[in-house]
Design a protein around this motif. Structure first.
Motif, short mmCIF file in Angstrom:
data_model
loop_
_atom_site.label_atom_id
_atom_site.label_comp_id
_atom_site.label_asym_id
_atom_site.label_seq_id
_atom_site.Cartn_x
_atom_site.Cartn_y
_atom_site.Cartn_z
N SER A 160 -1.27 14.71 16.40
CA SER A 160 -1.70 14.13 15.39
C SER A 160 -0.54 13.09 14.51
N GLY A 161 -0.36 12.75 14.97
CA GLY A 161 1.07 11.67 14.16
C GLY A 161 1.69 12.81 13.10
N SER A 162 1.59 14.08 12.85
CA SER A 162 1.78 15.07 11.60
C SER A 162 3.17 14.24 11.18
N LYS A 163 4.47 13.91 11.48
CA LYS A 163 5.75 13.85 11.09
C LYS A 163 5.79 12.45 9.93
N ASP A 164 5.94 12.49 8.68
CA ASP A 164 5.92 11.51 8.22
C ASP A 164 7.43 10.21 8.37
N ASP A 165 6.86 9.69 8.49
CA ASP A 165 7.58 8.17 9.26
C ASP A 165 8.32 7.97 7.65
N ALA A 166 9.60 7.19 8.19
CA ALA A 166 10.21 6.00 7.39
C ALA A 166 9.34 5.17 6.98
N ASP A 167 9.07 4.39 5.72
CA ASP A 167 8.24 3.53 5.64
C ASP A 167 8.71 2.51 5.84
N GLU A 168 7.49 1.23 6.38
CA GLU A 168 8.51 0.22 7.04
C GLU A 168 8.17 -0.71 5.20
N PRO A 169 8.89 -2.23 5.32
CA PRO A 169 7.73 -2.97 4.39
C PRO A 169 7.04 -3.51 4.08
N GLY A 170 6.39 -2.81 3.52
CA GLY A 170 5.19 -3.54 2.23
C GLY A 170 4.67 -2.29 2.21
N ASP A 171 4.58 -0.87 2.85
CA ASP A 171 3.76 0.17 2.85
C ASP A 171 3.95 0.52 1.55
N ASP A 172 4.61 0.14 0.40
CA ASP A 172 4.45 1.00 -0.35
C ASP A 172 3.23 0.48 -1.57
N GLU A 173 2.67 -0.69 -1.11
CA GLU A 173 1.42 -2.12 -1.81
C GLU A 173 0.38 -1.27 -2.21
N PRO A 174 -0.35 -0.83 -3.43
CA PRO A 174 -1.42 -0.45 -3.40
C PRO A 174 -2.73 -0.65 -2.87
N LEU A 175 -3.75 0.03 -2.81
CA LEU A 175 -4.80 -0.38 -1.76
C LEU A 175 -5.47 -0.52 -2.99
N ASP A 176 -6.35 -1.74 -2.61
CA ASP A 176 -7.68 -2.45 -3.56
C ASP A 176 -8.47 -1.00 -3.99
N THR A 177 -9.97 -1.23 -4.63
CA THR A 177 -10.62 0.02 -5.46
C THR A 177 -11.56 0.68 -3.98
N ARG A 178 -12.24 -0.55 -3.57
CA ARG A 178 -12.63 0.02 -2.29
C ARG A 178 -11.47 -0.28 -0.81
N GLU A 179 -11.31 -0.21 -0.41
CA GLU A 179 -10.61 0.98 0.66
C GLU A 179 -10.07 2.42 0.27
N THR A 180 -9.65 2.13 -1.27
CA THR A 180 -9.13 3.65 -1.90
C THR A 180 -11.01 4.72 -1.36
N LYS A 181 -12.24 4.02 -1.82
CA LYS A 181 -12.62 5.19 -1.40
C LYS A 181 -12.56 5.41 -0.18
N GLN A 182 -13.22 4.88 0.57
CA GLN A 182 -13.30 4.49 2.09
C GLN A 182 -12.68 5.79 2.59
N TYR A 183 -11.50 5.34 2.02
CA TYR A 183 -10.26 6.27 2.71
C TYR A 183 -10.34 7.62 2.89
N ARG A 184 -10.55 7.86 0.67
CA ARG A 184 -11.08 9.35 0.11
C ARG A 184 -12.65 10.00 1.06
N GLY A 185 -13.43 9.13 1.05
CA GLY A 185 -14.66 9.35 1.16
C GLY A 185 -13.94 9.90 3.30
N ILE A 186 -13.39 9.95 4.12
CA ILE A 186 -12.77 9.95 5.16
C ILE A 186 -12.12 11.40 5.65
N ASN A 187 -11.80 11.40 4.47
CA ASN A 187 -10.06 12.77 4.67
C ASN A 187 -10.96 14.18 4.60
N PHE A 188 -12.04 14.81 5.25
CA PHE A 188 -12.67 15.84 5.56
C PHE A 188 -12.82 16.65 6.90
N ALA A 189 -11.47 15.48 7.87
CA ALA A 189 -11.85 15.89 8.80
C ALA A 189 -11.20 16.92 9.25
#
Length: 351
Positions: A160-189
């Motif tokens: 399940s990809g459970s271990k936290d991998d080390a961040d790659e370059p660019g991984d700390d780039e903030p998401l825009d509002t649309r992507e944030t809304k979609q992400y929060r809407g699907i994190n219920f599985a």
């Protein structure tokens, strides 16, 4: 959900009402969306049920138990789910019909006229010859796969990809509002899927400040879901249990970003797994034994709460004793020792 408004609450009226300038409306019943409306609705139906002989739960204020009829009732918004004998369910139905406009969606049971499957809050509950089955809502899985454009033919992951991998370059780039809304809407599985809880725990921690790496971690979770089509909990018939067992474990310093540990466990009544969890520990554990100890403490406190809830719902045979299991012999010695011994760092921080 429009209970009577017992307060003086005034609202602006729409122009089409044709009211004189300076006029306003006074609420007789609460309107949906007002903050006190939900609390007023809860008090409204609770007063009716308590007057009819139900005891309201203290640990959980939306569960009710009728001791004379051995009738258990749980409320979620305006959905009422009850467990009891047929004649007592008919009594409850008559009570509700005398107070509300209701829709009876069906009765699940063994008789010929009873339903064998019903949907409760999106979950499928089935009555079988072997016991009760509870199937998680497949909608959440579909939302995750659709978000990434995955199909049943997409290559999946066996973990399940459970271990936290080390961040790659660019991984700390903030998401825009649309992507944030979609992400929060699907994190219920993971709500009904224990295998996902460890991985989704890390994803949920990033909700407030989502970055590009958050999507990559969720994508690994989605690839695991490709090969996991259904989650069905099976509760076979058994004697009513007289004790409960809680299994605990920990992942010491597993978070590569902050080196926090994770507590996990499950609570069982007999052979039935009722509750599972995976949560980040607040303290920084300095050893695997310390992390295991924190996991045992959380398991014990969660089990205490679940026992209280079970008793409020009519499980009177359930004793107060908890059987607590861990695979850490060092943590076992901690809790079996009288006094703190040499665990000075634990005494300073926690005890």
């Amino acid at each position: 959900l429009n209970p009577k408004c017992e307060e003086d609450v005034f609202i602006d009226l729409p122009g089409e009402f044709g009211c004189p300038e300076g006029s306003c409306g006074k609420l007789v019943y609460w309107l949906y969306g007002f903050r006190p409306a939900a609390a007023a609705w809860e008090k409204f139906y609770s007063d009716i049920l308590e007057e009819a002989g139900f005891s309201r739960g203290i640990y959980c204020g939306v569960d009710f138990y009728h001791p004379q009829r051995d009738l258990t009732l749980v409320v979620h918004g305006d959905d009422f789910t009850a467990v009891g004998l047929d004649e007592d369910l008919s009594w409850l139905q008559n009570l509700m019909e005398s107070k509300f406009e209701i829709q009876v969606r069906g009765r699940l049971g063994p008789e010929t006229g009873d339903l064998k499957q019903i949907s409760i809050l999106g979950r499928k509950v089935r009555w079988t010859d072997r016991g009760i089955e509870f199937e998680a809502d497949p909608k959440h899985r579909d939302l995750v796969l659709d978000y990434f454009g995955f199909t049943e033919n997409t290559k999946g992951l066996s973990w399940s990809g459970s271990k936290d991998d080390a961040d790659e370059p660019g991984d700390d780039e903030p998401l825009d509002t649309r992507e944030t809304k979609q992400y929060r809407g699907i994190n219920f599985a993971s709500q009904d899927h224990p295998v996902l809880q460890f991985a989704s725990r890390a994803a949920a921690r990033e909700m407030a400040n989502l970055v590009r790496g958050s999507i990559l971690r969720l994508k690994r979770l989605a690839r695991f879901l490709v090969g996991c089509k259904r989650v069905v909990w099976k509760y076979g018939y058994q004697e009513e249990p007289t004790r409960s067992v809680v299994y605990t474990d920990s992942d010491w310093g597993g978070g590569l970003q902050d080196r926090r540990s994770t507590s996990g466990g499950c609570w069982l009544l007999g052979d039935h797994c009722i509750k599972t969890w995976s949560s980040t520990q607040g303290a920084f554990a300095l050893s695997s034994a310390e992390a295991a100890l924190y996991g045992m403490v959380e398991g014990a406190t969660r089990a205490r709460g679940m026992i209280t809830l079970a008793k409020e719902m009519g499980f009177h045979s359930l004793g107060d004793k908890i059987t607590l299991a861990t695979d850490s012999s060092a943590a076992q010695s901690f809790v079996n020792r009288r006094g703190i011994g040499r665990m000075r760092h634990l005494a300073i921080r926690d005890l």
